[in-house]
Each structure stands twice: as C-alpha cells, then as structure tokens.
Write a protein that holds these residues in place. Structure first.
Motif, mmCIF file in Angstrom:
data_model
loop_
_atom_site.group_PDB
_atom_site.id
_atom_site.type_symbol
_atom_site.label_atom_id
_atom_site.label_comp_id
_atom_site.label_asym_id
_atom_site.label_seq_id
_atom_site.Cartn_x
_atom_site.Cartn_y
_atom_site.Cartn_z
ATOM 1 N N VAL A 138 -9.618 9.127 -0.055
ATOM 2 C CA VAL A 138 -8.918 10.401 0.151
ATOM 3 C C VAL A 138 -9.163 10.938 1.561
ATOM 4 O O VAL A 138 -8.273 11.553 2.161
ATOM 5 N N ALA A 139 -10.356 10.688 2.098
ATOM 6 C CA ALA A 139 -10.619 11.100 3.484
ATOM 7 C C ALA A 139 -9.739 10.309 4.445
ATOM 8 O O ALA A 139 -9.195 10.862 5.413
ATOM 9 N N GLY A 140 -9.579 9.014 4.171
ATOM 10 C CA GLY A 140 -8.719 8.191 5.011
ATOM 11 C C GLY A 140 -7.266 8.610 4.925
ATOM 12 O O GLY A 140 -6.558 8.615 5.943
ATOM 13 N N GLU A 141 -6.811 8.957 3.724
ATOM 14 C CA GLU A 141 -5.432 9.420 3.592
ATOM 15 C C GLU A 141 -5.219 10.715 4.365
ATOM 16 O O GLU A 141 -4.190 10.895 5.021
ATOM 17 N N GLN A 180 0.047 -4.782 8.142
ATOM 18 C CA GLN A 180 0.598 -3.569 7.532
ATOM 19 C C GLN A 180 1.060 -2.582 8.586
ATOM 20 O O GLN A 180 2.140 -1.974 8.458
ATOM 21 N N VAL A 181 0.267 -2.406 9.630
ATOM 22 C CA VAL A 181 0.628 -1.441 10.672
ATOM 23 C C VAL A 181 1.888 -1.872 11.402
ATOM 24 O O VAL A 181 2.740 -1.037 11.744
ATOM 25 N N ALA A 182 2.046 -3.168 11.634
ATOM 26 C CA ALA A 182 3.263 -3.649 12.303
ATOM 27 C C ALA A 182 4.502 -3.285 11.491
ATOM 28 O O ALA A 182 5.518 -2.837 12.052
ATOM 29 N N GLN A 183 4.432 -3.447 10.173
ATOM 30 C CA GLN A 183 5.570 -3.098 9.319
ATOM 31 C C GLN A 183 5.769 -1.594 9.276
ATOM 32 O O GLN A 183 6.901 -1.089 9.343
ATOM 33 N N LEU A 184 4.673 -0.849 9.189
ATOM 34 C CA LEU A 184 4.749 0.611 9.186
ATOM 35 C C LEU A 184 5.401 1.122 10.461
ATOM 36 O O LEU A 184 6.312 1.962 10.416
ATOM 37 N N VAL A 185 4.959 0.619 11.610
ATOM 38 C CA VAL A 185 5.485 1.071 12.893
ATOM 39 C C VAL A 185 6.963 0.739 13.013
ATOM 40 O O VAL A 185 7.764 1.556 13.481
ATOM 41 N N SER A 186 7.343 -0.453 12.584
ATOM 42 C CA SER A 186 8.754 -0.839 12.630
ATOM 43 C C SER A 186 9.617 0.094 11.789
ATOM 44 O O SER A 186 10.677 0.563 12.227
ATOM 45 N N ARG A 209 7.345 14.362 6.175
ATOM 46 C CA ARG A 209 7.441 12.941 6.487
ATOM 47 C C ARG A 209 6.062 12.349 6.740
ATOM 48 O O ARG A 209 5.751 11.249 6.263
ATOM 49 N N ALA A 210 5.227 13.059 7.461
ATOM 50 C CA ALA A 210 3.860 12.585 7.712
ATOM 51 C C ALA A 210 3.085 12.451 6.409
ATOM 52 O O ALA A 210 2.328 11.491 6.206
ATOM 53 N N GLU A 211 3.281 13.393 5.502
ATOM 54 C CA GLU A 211 2.605 13.347 4.210
ATOM 55 C C GLU A 211 3.039 12.120 3.420
ATOM 56 O O GLU A 211 2.212 11.424 2.816
ATOM 57 N N LEU A 212 4.338 11.836 3.401
ATOM 58 C CA LEU A 212 4.836 10.678 2.660
ATOM 59 C C LEU A 212 4.311 9.373 3.254
ATOM 60 O O LEU A 212 3.961 8.441 2.519
ATOM 61 N N ILE A 213 4.270 9.300 4.576
ATOM 62 C CA ILE A 213 3.733 8.104 5.228
ATOM 63 C C ILE A 213 2.284 7.888 4.786
ATOM 64 O O ILE A 213 1.884 6.784 4.400
ATOM 65 N N ALA A 214 1.500 8.952 4.831
ATOM 66 C CA ALA A 214 0.086 8.835 4.494
ATOM 67 C C ALA A 214 -0.115 8.481 3.025
ATOM 68 O O ALA A 214 -0.947 7.625 2.689
ATOM 69 N N HIS A 215 0.626 9.135 2.140
ATOM 70 C CA HIS A 215 0.516 8.839 0.704
ATOM 71 C C HIS A 215 0.758 7.364 0.438
ATOM 72 O O HIS A 215 -0.006 6.695 -0.258
ATOM 73 N N THR A 216 1.843 6.853 0.984
ATOM 74 C CA THR A 216 2.248 5.480 0.687
ATOM 75 C C THR A 216 1.336 4.469 1.356
ATOM 76 O O THR A 216 0.863 3.516 0.707
ATOM 77 N N GLU A 217 1.080 4.645 2.634
ATOM 78 C CA GLU A 217 0.354 3.628 3.390
ATOM 79 C C GLU A 217 -1.131 3.591 3.056
ATOM 80 O O GLU A 217 -1.756 2.528 3.171
ATOM 81 N N SER A 218 -1.709 4.695 2.642
ATOM 82 C CA SER A 218 -3.125 4.665 2.281
ATOM 83 C C SER A 218 -3.337 3.844 1.009
ATOM 84 O O SER A 218 -4.270 3.031 0.926
ATOM 85 N N VAL A 219 -2.472 4.040 0.014
ATOM 86 C CA VAL A 219 -2.573 3.244 -1.209
ATOM 87 C C VAL A 219 -2.273 1.781 -0.918
ATOM 88 O O VAL A 219 -2.956 0.878 -1.419
ATOM 89 N N ASN A 220 -1.259 1.522 -0.098
ATOM 90 C CA ASN A 220 -0.948 0.137 0.264
ATOM 91 C C ASN A 220 -2.147 -0.540 0.913
ATOM 92 O O ASN A 220 -2.481 -1.693 0.603
ATOM 93 N N ALA A 221 -2.791 0.151 1.853
ATOM 94 C CA ALA A 221 -3.933 -0.431 2.560
ATOM 95 C C ALA A 221 -5.098 -0.682 1.610
ATOM 96 O O ALA A 221 -5.715 -1.759 1.632
ATOM 97 N N TYR A 222 -5.416 0.292 0.787
ATOM 98 C CA TYR A 222 -6.503 0.136 -0.187
ATOM 99 C C TYR A 222 -6.238 -1.041 -1.108
ATOM 100 O O TYR A 222 -7.113 -1.889 -1.344
ATOM 101 N N SER A 271 1.502 0.771 -3.555
ATOM 102 C CA SER A 271 2.346 1.739 -4.205
ATOM 103 C C SER A 271 3.753 1.201 -4.475
ATOM 104 O O SER A 271 4.303 0.442 -3.685
ATOM 105 N N ALA A 272 4.302 1.683 -5.609
ATOM 106 C CA ALA A 272 5.652 1.306 -5.981
ATOM 107 C C ALA A 272 6.684 2.252 -5.392
ATOM 108 O O ALA A 272 7.864 1.920 -5.336
ATOM 109 N N HIS A 273 6.226 3.413 -4.940
ATOM 110 C CA HIS A 273 7.114 4.447 -4.409
ATOM 111 C C HIS A 273 6.243 5.494 -3.724
ATOM 112 O O HIS A 273 5.011 5.483 -3.888
#
Length: 265
Positions: A39-42, A138-144, A184-197, A251-253
């Motif tokens: 949660v701190a990372g997110e 993951q970051v390469a896909q996120l940035v793209s 938008r920043a919140e959605l990015i963080a929600h999705t990518e933090s779970v994906n990374a974990y 994450s699925a969504h």
C-alpha cells in the motif's frame, strides 16, 4: 511553510492508510509487512504518476502547433506532434525515471510476500535479476500506454475546443486541465501496483516449483472477476475473462484487488 515535497509525503502517508482500509483479497493481508509495503508503494506510485501528469500538463501546449488551427478552425487540422517526434521519446524517459524504482520495489514485494506466505526463503530483493527484468518490462508497457493515451487526450481536447469555438488561451487551459487529472494517476497506481506485486509473486512461484495457480477474490466480486474465483489453471496459462481479455494474473481491471494462490505438487 511546508515544502511541496513535505506535503506530498504527508499525502502519501494518508493515501497508504486509506488504501490499507479498502477491501483486499485476504492473501495480500496475510503477511502484514509486505501488505504495508504494497500500500505504501501504491501511494508512492500514485504521487509519481500525478507529479508526472502535472509536468506534462505544463509541457503539452508546446506539443501542439497552434498555428495549424485555421480560422475558422477545422477538426482535421492535425496539429498534435507525431508519435515519432523526439518530444514523446523524452516524455517516455521522464515517466520511466519517475516510476521504475517504485515498480521494481513492488515486484520485489510480491516475491518477498511469496517467501513469507509459502514459507520458502529465496532471498528476493530489488537487486534480483528476475525482479529487475520484470519491472523494466512492466514499466515499458506502462509508459507506452500512458504516452499513447496522453496523445489521444490532447487530440480530444483540441477537438472539443474546436467544437466550442474557443480562443487560444481557453483551448490551452482546457488542454492543461485534461492532462492534469488526479483520477488518472489514481487508476494508474491502482492497476500497476497490483500488476507488479502479482508479477513478483509469480516469479516466486516459478522459481520454487509451483505448477498451477488459482484465482482468489472477494465475496461479491464484480462480473469480470466473480466467474474466475476458484478457477485453477497451469502456472503459465492465461485466465480467460468474461470481457474477452486474457490475463496472466490480477489485476483484471482498474481497482481490482483479487489475488492468486499458487499450487505445488
């Protein structure tokens, strides 16, 4: 007077507390130390994404050739700089620099959580090669994805300004508001933090010999995740979601808090 950095740090602490109070599939909470790190990372990822978007909103007006908007303006003027233009490569570098270390920590957190949850110490850290490779991928896909979306938002903002007959100052103000979007920043963080974990957790599973994975979710899960709960597939297969997407893991969504259980022979 508090500095911006100090205010952002306080906001991150508050966000982490709020995130920790949300509904998560139980396996995330089973190891309190890694859940706290997640949660701190997110929260940090949300701050990093938001700060990047603030900067982009200030730079974005320079990425439009406003002289190409005729009077009366035409919707097909095409003033947004092309994807191949060097400014977008620079934007990719800026966003990568903003999020890479955070995503790396989140991938490592998932792998370390696996060690605790399954009782198999492997010594994962942010220096592990598998963690570093997974984070960079993951970051390469996120940035793209973020860059492509930003360009689409700029185009849409210009289209709306054209339709509304706005003057230059109003059109530029609209553009900056569209880009600087905390949701938008919140959605990015929600999705990518779970994906990374979950990427880190899968890396742990692969290294330790897991053979399959089971989708685990909350009671009352959404129509996308609900049908997945309890479904077990080989570790390298993809889950087929009801919306037609295929995913290796949650994450699925956006805002998905489902998890996986790894199974051993």
């Amino acid at each position: 007077m508090a500095t911006r950095a100090a205010l952002l740090d306080l906001r991150e602490q508050l966000r982490a507390s709020i995130l920790a109070s949300e509904d998560w599939q139980q396996s995330y909470r089973d190891d309190p130390k890694t859940f706290k790190a997640l949660v701190a990372g997110e929260a940090r990822l949300e701050t990093a994404a938001a700060e990047y978007l603030v900067g982009l909103s200030q730079r974005a007006p320079r990425y439009v050739d406003w002289s190409r908007l005729p009077r009366p303006v035409q919707a097909d003027a095409g003033p947004v700089l092309n994807n191949s233009d060097p400014v977008w490569k620079e934007e990719e570098k800026l966003l990568t620099a903003a999020v890479l270390s955070i995503v790396t920590e989140l991938v490592a957190t998932g792998a370390i959580a696996g060690e605790s949850l399954y009782g198999i110490p492997m010594g994962f850290s942010t220096l592990d090669e598998a963690v570093l490779v997974a984070a960079r991928t993951q970051v390469a896909q996120l940035v793209s994805n973020v860059t492509a979306t930003s360009r689409d938002l700029i185009r849409e903002s210009i289209q709306q300004s054209i339709a509304a007959g706005e003057d230059l100052a109003t059109a530029q103000a609209r553009l900056m508001t569209v880009i600087n979007n905390p949701v938008r920043a919140e959605l990015i963080a929600h999705t990518e933090s779970v994906n990374a974990y979950q990427t880190g957790l899968k890396n742990f599973g692969k290294v330790t010999g897991a053979v399959s994975k089971t989708w685990d979710g909350l009671a009352g899960a959404c129509k996308i995740c609900g049908p997945m709960i309890g479904k077990t597939i080989p570790i390298d297969d993809f889950f087929q979601l009801s919306n037609g997407n295929e995913v290796d893991h949650p994450s699925a969504h956006p805002r998905c808090r489902c998890g996986l259980i790894y199974n051993y022979e």
